[in-house]
Design a protein around this motif. Structure first.
Motif, PDB file in Angstrom:
ATOM      1  N   THR A   7       0.825  -1.216  -0.081  1.00 45.45           N
ATOM      2  CA  THR A   7       0.010   0.154   0.025  1.00 45.45           C
ATOM      3  C   THR A   7       0.913   1.077  -0.087  1.00 45.45           C
ATOM      4  N   LYS A   8       0.468   2.165  -0.631  1.00 49.06           N
ATOM      5  CA  LYS A   8       1.048   3.472  -0.642  1.00 49.06           C
ATOM      6  C   LYS A   8       0.105   4.679  -0.336  1.00 49.06           C
ATOM      7  N   PHE A   9       0.382   5.266   0.915  1.00 50.02           N
ATOM      8  CA  PHE A   9      -0.439   6.240   1.482  1.00 50.02           C
ATOM      9  C   PHE A   9      -0.167   7.607   0.688  1.00 50.02           C
ATOM     10  N   ARG A  10      -0.933   8.354   0.458  1.00 48.02           N
ATOM     11  CA  ARG A  10      -0.782   9.811  -0.169  1.00 48.02           C
ATOM     12  C   ARG A  10      -0.865  10.632   1.071  1.00 48.02           C
ATOM     13  N   SER A  11      -1.348  10.559   2.170  1.00 51.22           N
ATOM     14  CA  SER A  11      -1.169  11.513   3.305  1.00 51.22           C
ATOM     15  C   SER A  11      -1.324  10.767   4.599  1.00 51.22           C
ATOM     16  N   VAL A  12      -1.231  11.308   5.683  1.00 50.50           N
ATOM     17  CA  VAL A  12      -1.197  10.683   6.963  1.00 50.50           C
ATOM     18  C   VAL A  12      -2.691  10.340   7.356  1.00 50.50           C
ATOM     19  N   ALA A  13      -3.749  11.350   6.866  1.00 51.89           N
ATOM     20  CA  ALA A  13      -4.987  11.024   6.875  1.00 51.89           C
ATOM     21  C   ALA A  13      -5.496   9.630   6.463  1.00 51.89           C
ATOM     22  N   GLU A  14      -4.734   9.456   5.146  1.00 55.12           N
ATOM     23  CA  GLU A  14      -4.959   8.085   4.565  1.00 55.12           C
ATOM     24  C   GLU A  14      -4.557   6.968   5.253  1.00 55.12           C
ATOM     25  N   MET A  15      -3.269   7.206   5.768  1.00 54.35           N
ATOM     26  CA  MET A  15      -2.831   5.954   6.490  1.00 54.35           C
ATOM     27  C   MET A  15      -3.489   5.701   7.873  1.00 54.35           C
ATOM     28  N   LEU A  16      -3.898   6.979   8.438  1.00 56.80           N
ATOM     29  CA  LEU A  16      -4.757   6.656   9.663  1.00 56.80           C
ATOM     30  C   LEU A  16      -5.976   6.018   9.463  1.00 56.80           C
ATOM     31  N   ASP A  17      -6.764   6.260   8.043  1.00 57.38           N
ATOM     32  CA  ASP A  17      -8.010   5.413   7.912  1.00 57.38           C
ATOM     33  C   ASP A  17      -7.615   4.092   7.533  1.00 57.38           C
ATOM     34  N   PHE A  18      -6.361   3.439   7.231  1.00 57.30           N
ATOM     35  CA  PHE A  18      -6.246   2.073   6.833  1.00 57.30           C
ATOM     36  C   PHE A  18      -5.773   1.633   8.227  1.00 57.30           C
ATOM     37  N   ILE A  19      -5.114   2.050   9.059  1.00 62.88           N
ATOM     38  CA  ILE A  19      -5.001   1.104  10.411  1.00 62.88           C
ATOM     39  C   ILE A  19      -5.920   0.876  11.327  1.00 62.88           C
ATOM     40  N   PRO A  20      -6.098  -0.324  12.157  1.00 59.41           N
ATOM     41  CA  PRO A  20      -6.961  -0.749  12.957  1.00 59.41           C
ATOM     42  C   PRO A  20      -7.220   0.411  14.049  1.00 59.41           C
ATOM     43  N   GLY A  21      -8.535   0.475  14.680  1.00 62.08           N
ATOM     44  CA  GLY A  21      -8.874   1.359  15.445  1.00 62.08           C
ATOM     45  C   GLY A  21      -8.107   1.714  16.826  1.00 62.08           C
ATOM     46  N   ARG A  22      -7.511   0.398  17.090  1.00 66.35           N
ATOM     47  CA  ARG A  22      -6.850   0.302  18.520  1.00 66.35           C
ATOM     48  C   ARG A  22      -5.469   0.846  18.214  1.00 66.35           C
ATOM     49  N   GLU A  23      -4.892   0.453  17.286  1.00 67.93           N
ATOM     50  CA  GLU A  23      -3.636   1.456  16.696  1.00 67.93           C
ATOM     51  C   GLU A  23      -3.869   2.624  16.535  1.00 67.93           C
ATOM     52  N   ARG A  24      -4.980   3.150  15.569  1.00 68.16           N
ATOM     53  CA  ARG A  24      -5.055   4.595  15.279  1.00 68.16           C
ATOM     54  C   ARG A  24      -5.259   5.224  16.687  1.00 68.16           C
ATOM     55  N   LYS A  25      -5.710   5.009  17.620  1.00 64.16           N
ATOM     56  CA  LYS A  25      -5.955   5.815  18.898  1.00 64.16           C
ATOM     57  C   LYS A  25      -4.433   5.983  19.492  1.00 64.16           C
ATOM     58  N   ILE A  26      -3.634   5.092  19.443  1.00 61.84           N
ATOM     59  CA  ILE A  26      -2.392   5.050  20.078  1.00 61.84           C
ATOM     60  C   ILE A  26      -1.806   6.124  19.273  1.00 61.84           C
ATOM     61  N   VAL A  27      -1.591   6.011  17.761  1.00 61.26           N
ATOM     62  CA  VAL A  27      -0.935   6.842  17.046  1.00 61.26           C
ATOM     63  C   VAL A  27      -1.571   8.387  17.094  1.00 61.26           C
ATOM     64  N   GLU A  28      -2.858   8.663  17.394  1.00 63.54           N
ATOM     65  CA  GLU A  28      -3.449   9.970  17.495  1.00 63.54           C
ATOM     66  C   GLU A  28      -2.826  10.438  18.790  1.00 63.54           C
ATOM     67  N   TYR A  29      -3.014   9.557  19.584  1.00 62.46           N
ATOM     68  CA  TYR A  29      -2.362  10.106  21.116  1.00 62.46           C
ATOM     69  C   TYR A  29      -0.743  10.494  20.863  1.00 62.46           C
ATOM     70  N   LEU A  30       0.036   9.736  20.253  1.00 62.02           N
ATOM     71  CA  LEU A  30       1.613  10.045  20.115  1.00 62.02           C
ATOM     72  C   LEU A  30       1.621  11.202  19.271  1.00 62.02           C
ATOM     73  N   ARG A  31       0.875  11.254  18.136  1.00 62.84           N
ATOM     74  CA  ARG A  31       0.970  12.755  17.254  1.00 62.84           C
ATOM     75  C   ARG A  31       0.635  13.809  18.303  1.00 62.84           C
ATOM     76  N   ALA A  32      -0.351  13.685  19.123  1.00 64.38           N
ATOM     77  CA  ALA A  32      -0.617  15.009  19.987  1.00 64.38           C
ATOM     78  C   ALA A  32       0.389  15.290  20.562  1.00 64.38           C
ATOM     79  N   LEU A  33       1.225  14.241  21.411  1.00 63.47           N
ATOM     80  CA  LEU A  33       2.371  14.516  22.333  1.00 63.47           C
ATOM     81  C   LEU A  33       3.389  15.266  21.436  1.00 63.47           C
TER      82      LEU A  33
END
Length: 133
Positions: A7-33
């Protein structure tokens, strides 16, 4: 795209849409930090995951569901110049590449924001020192 990266993502938003919900929550938390500690950083996709830059690469966030990163479960935050960070608590893990150090989380509750902020601030300082050297 390759066999390793189907898979080749065009944006971070597209990558976030791809990953499962549990991982997405962790990614979003880390991004905020990251943005809290380094508000002037620029977020760019590299290797299909978000990397954070000022003068050079500072850190990245790699979910296990993005293939070929070597992350088997959860989400890793990696410090591109981790070998230059003080790690008196031995909080970070050193991988195959001696410069990069990571910390992997399988749940948000494992993240100690105050501890992680220390490393993010120091990584920002290292980036500044490299620029001025």
């Amino acid at each position: 795209m390759s066999k390793l990266q189907p898979t080749k993502f065009r944006s971070v938003a597209e990558m976030l849409d791809f990953i499962p919900g549990r991982e997405r929550k962790i990614v979003e938390y880390l991004r905020a930090l990251v943005f809290e500690c380094i508000p002037e950083c620029e977020e760019k996709l590299a290797y299909n995951v978000p990397f954070y830059y000022r003068h050079s690469r500072i850190c990245y966030i790699w979910p296990a569901s993005v293939p070929w990163g070597g992350i088997k479960e959860g989400v890793a935050i990696g410090f591109c110049r981790g070998h230059m960070l003080r790690d008196d608590m031995q909080y970070l893990e050193q991988g195959d590449r001696k410069e990069v150090c990571t910390k992997t989380f399988t749940a948000i509750r494992q993240i100690e924001p105050d501890v992680l902020k220390v490393y993010l601030f120091e990584a920002k300082d290292v980036d500044e020192k490299i620029r001025n050297s």
